[in-house]
Design an enzyme around this catalytic site. Structure first.
Site, PDB file in Angstrom:
ATOM      1  N   ASN A   8     -34.403  -8.426   8.024  1.00  0.00           N
ATOM      2  CA  ASN A   8     -33.174  -7.658   8.217  1.00  0.00           C
ATOM      3  C   ASN A   8     -33.510  -6.537   9.196  1.00  0.00           C
ATOM      4  O   ASN A   8     -34.099  -5.523   8.813  1.00  0.00           O
ATOM      5  CB  ASN A   8     -32.721  -7.109   6.854  1.00  0.00           C
ATOM      6  CG  ASN A   8     -31.401  -6.366   6.938  1.00  0.00           C
ATOM      7  OD1 ASN A   8     -30.884  -6.128   8.033  1.00  0.00           O
ATOM      8  ND2 ASN A   8     -30.867  -6.000   5.792  1.00  0.00           N
ATOM      9  N   ARG A  90     -30.765 -11.782   8.875  1.00  0.00           N
ATOM     10  CA  ARG A  90     -29.420 -11.220   8.805  1.00  0.00           C
ATOM     11  C   ARG A  90     -28.930 -11.019  10.234  1.00  0.00           C
ATOM     12  O   ARG A  90     -29.586 -10.352  11.038  1.00  0.00           O
ATOM     13  CB  ARG A  90     -29.472  -9.879   8.097  1.00  0.00           C
ATOM     14  CG  ARG A  90     -28.117  -9.260   8.017  1.00  0.00           C
ATOM     15  CD  ARG A  90     -28.189  -7.869   7.492  1.00  0.00           C
ATOM     16  NE  ARG A  90     -26.865  -7.471   7.062  1.00  0.00           N
ATOM     17  CZ  ARG A  90     -26.646  -6.461   6.266  1.00  0.00           C
ATOM     18  NH1 ARG A  90     -27.641  -5.756   5.801  1.00  0.00           N
ATOM     19  NH2 ARG A  90     -25.424  -6.159   5.937  1.00  0.00           N
ATOM     20  N   GLY A 327     -21.822   3.166  -4.700  1.00  0.00           N
ATOM     21  CA  GLY A 327     -21.153   2.462  -5.794  1.00  0.00           C
ATOM     22  C   GLY A 327     -22.079   2.173  -6.967  1.00  0.00           C
ATOM     23  O   GLY A 327     -21.666   2.231  -8.132  1.00  0.00           O
ATOM     24  N   GLU A 376     -28.476  -8.528  -0.683  1.00  0.00           N
ATOM     25  CA  GLU A 376     -28.218  -9.308   0.532  1.00  0.00           C
ATOM     26  C   GLU A 376     -29.427 -10.173   0.895  1.00  0.00           C
ATOM     27  O   GLU A 376     -29.272 -11.284   1.401  1.00  0.00           O
ATOM     28  CB  GLU A 376     -27.871  -8.359   1.684  1.00  0.00           C
ATOM     29  CG  GLU A 376     -26.494  -7.734   1.501  1.00  0.00           C
ATOM     30  CD  GLU A 376     -26.358  -6.373   2.149  1.00  0.00           C
ATOM     31  OE1 GLU A 376     -27.220  -5.501   1.894  1.00  0.00           O
ATOM     32  OE2 GLU A 376     -25.381  -6.165   2.884  1.00  0.00           O
TER      33      GLU A 376
END
Ligand code: AMP
Length: 403
Positions: A8, A90, A327, A376
């Site tokens: 990533n 990614r 979150g 992810e």
């Protein structure tokens, strides 16, 4: 034993993880090279959290992503147990045609380079390690996993901007991003709450990048992000939704160049621009300055407005899911956002929320509220393995097949 490497690559960092392919994919190594081009530092841990490496490098040695990729490759060489069967990457933009992961070859790389103007700050970094590996190890299978793919099932009507349709054909359309995160969360929700996962769900990916996605039966039908990763919610340093008239004003009255405008909207706006203090919600929660209050109030306000729009797209709401840095980790922000959603039937349980439980809504809440940590990298490893196991063909159907 077979293994998969996940890469990533961001603007100044290269994150990587190694997964062993067994009955399930088992994470073995997690590392990152940060401060590329400024103060490069490599840190690597095993799955138990033990430090395997921590090393600072001279700036000249790790001046860019290709050199970071070479150093990481050198470190991994001989340390990956078993056979490396593929590398999963990614890639922020897959354009309009890819609704799932794709095996990389020269022609795909050329196609993905074409999308660079659509994601100028992300796409070149995502592609740099792919190019290095294609040159150095052309026989090693590589798979590109796109942040846009999960949203490709939208009704095309919803992905239009109301400008002449020739621009849509050219690629100017609402793509949506954070798709690997939403796909992972949709899969987890189906495991932990199958009763609501088949209904109408909003997932709020609230990290340094922030967006929300409307899911119907586990599939994306709307998202707050659009043509680029600038739309929708205000983010750490990105502006979120803005009247295009403001941009015309800045171009005409302030004489800003395209580059200056890009820096303003991507790097100087959002929570950082509004607060004048920080892009980090932790700093803003700790501050009593008026700017910090304004930035957090605005952030929560815009989440409320966008949740209303997504609930309209779903004609109602059965569940709301928090994920990503803010979150997952901030009971205070979840509480403030939930209060904005009370009219939709959201009611939090204070103790569950403070404890960060999976289900944080009260027993009598009409809308169930969950906290689901995203992953992810695991999503990329799953996609990569599924594609290699299938012989490398682009999967037909929707990406949910691979959740
Ligand atoms: P991500 O991009 O998902 O890694 O999220 C990073 C962002 O999450 C940081 O910039 C912080 O604003 C936010 N964050 C992380 N931990 C907390 C926390 N405990 N409370 C509030 N915000 C947090």
């Amino acid at each position: 034993m077979d293994t998969i490497l996940v890469i990533n690559a961001g603007s100044s960092s290269l994150k990587f993880e190694v997964f062993a392919v067994a009955d399930t994919l088992a994470r073995q190594i997690k590392g990152k090279m940060e401060g590329i081009g400024t103060a490069p530092r490599l840190s690597i841990r095993n799955v138990g959290g033990d430090q395997l490496a921590q090393e600072d490098y001279p700036c000249e040695l790790v001046a860019d992503l290709p050199s970071a990729m070479r150093l990481v490759g050198q470190w991994l060489h001989g340390r990956i147990e078993g056979r490396l069967i593929a590398v999963g990457h990614r890639v922020v933009h897959g354009g309009p045609n890819h609704a799932g992961p794709v095996k990389v070859d020269d022609s795909l790389l050329r196609e993905l380079e074409w999308y660079t103007p659509l994601a100028p700050l992300h796409q070149p970094n995502n592609l740099a390690p792919i190019k290095v590996l294609l040159e150095r190890q052309p026989d090693l299978a590589q798979v590109a996993c796109f942040d846009t793919a999960f949203h490709r099932g939208h009704d095309p009507m919803a992905d239009h901007y109301a400008i002449p349709t020739r621009y849509f054909e050219e690629g100017v359309r609402r793509y949506g991003f954070h798709g690997l995160s939403y796909e992972y969360v949709a899969g987890r929700l189906a495991e932990v709450a199958p009763d609501v996962a088949g209904g109408r769900v909003i997932v709020a990916h609230l990290g340094s990048g922030a967006s929300m996605c409307a899911l119907r039966e586990g599939r994306s039908v709307e998202s707050t992000l659009g043509f680029t990763a600038l739309d929708g919610l205000p983010m750490g340093t990105r502006c979120g939704q803005i009247d295009p008239g403001v941009l015309l004003y800045l171009l005409e009255q302030h004489g800003l160049s395209a580059r200056q405008l890009q820096d303003l909207l991507y790097k100087e706006s959002g929570l950082k621009g509004l607060s004048g203090i920080s892009n980090d919600v932790r700093d803003l929660l700790d501050s009593e300055a008026a700017g910090a209050t304004l930035a957090l109030d605005h952030f929560v306000h815009r989440i409320g407005l966008n949740a209303g729009a997504l609930a309209a797209a779903l004609s109602g709401l059965d569940a709301f899911v928090f994920t990503a840095g803010i979150g997952e980790n901030s009971p205070a922000m979840r509480e403030r956002i939930a209060r904005k959603l009370a009219w939709l039937g959201v009611s939090l349980d204070v103790e569950r929320n403070n404890a960060g439980e999976l289900l944080v809504s009260s027993d009598d809440s009409k809308v169930k509220v969950f906290v689901i940590p995203t992953d992810e990298e695991l999503m990329i490893a799953r996609h990569t393995f599924a594609l290699i196991a299938a012989g490398g063909a682009e999967p037909a159907g929707t990406p949910q097949l691979y959740a």
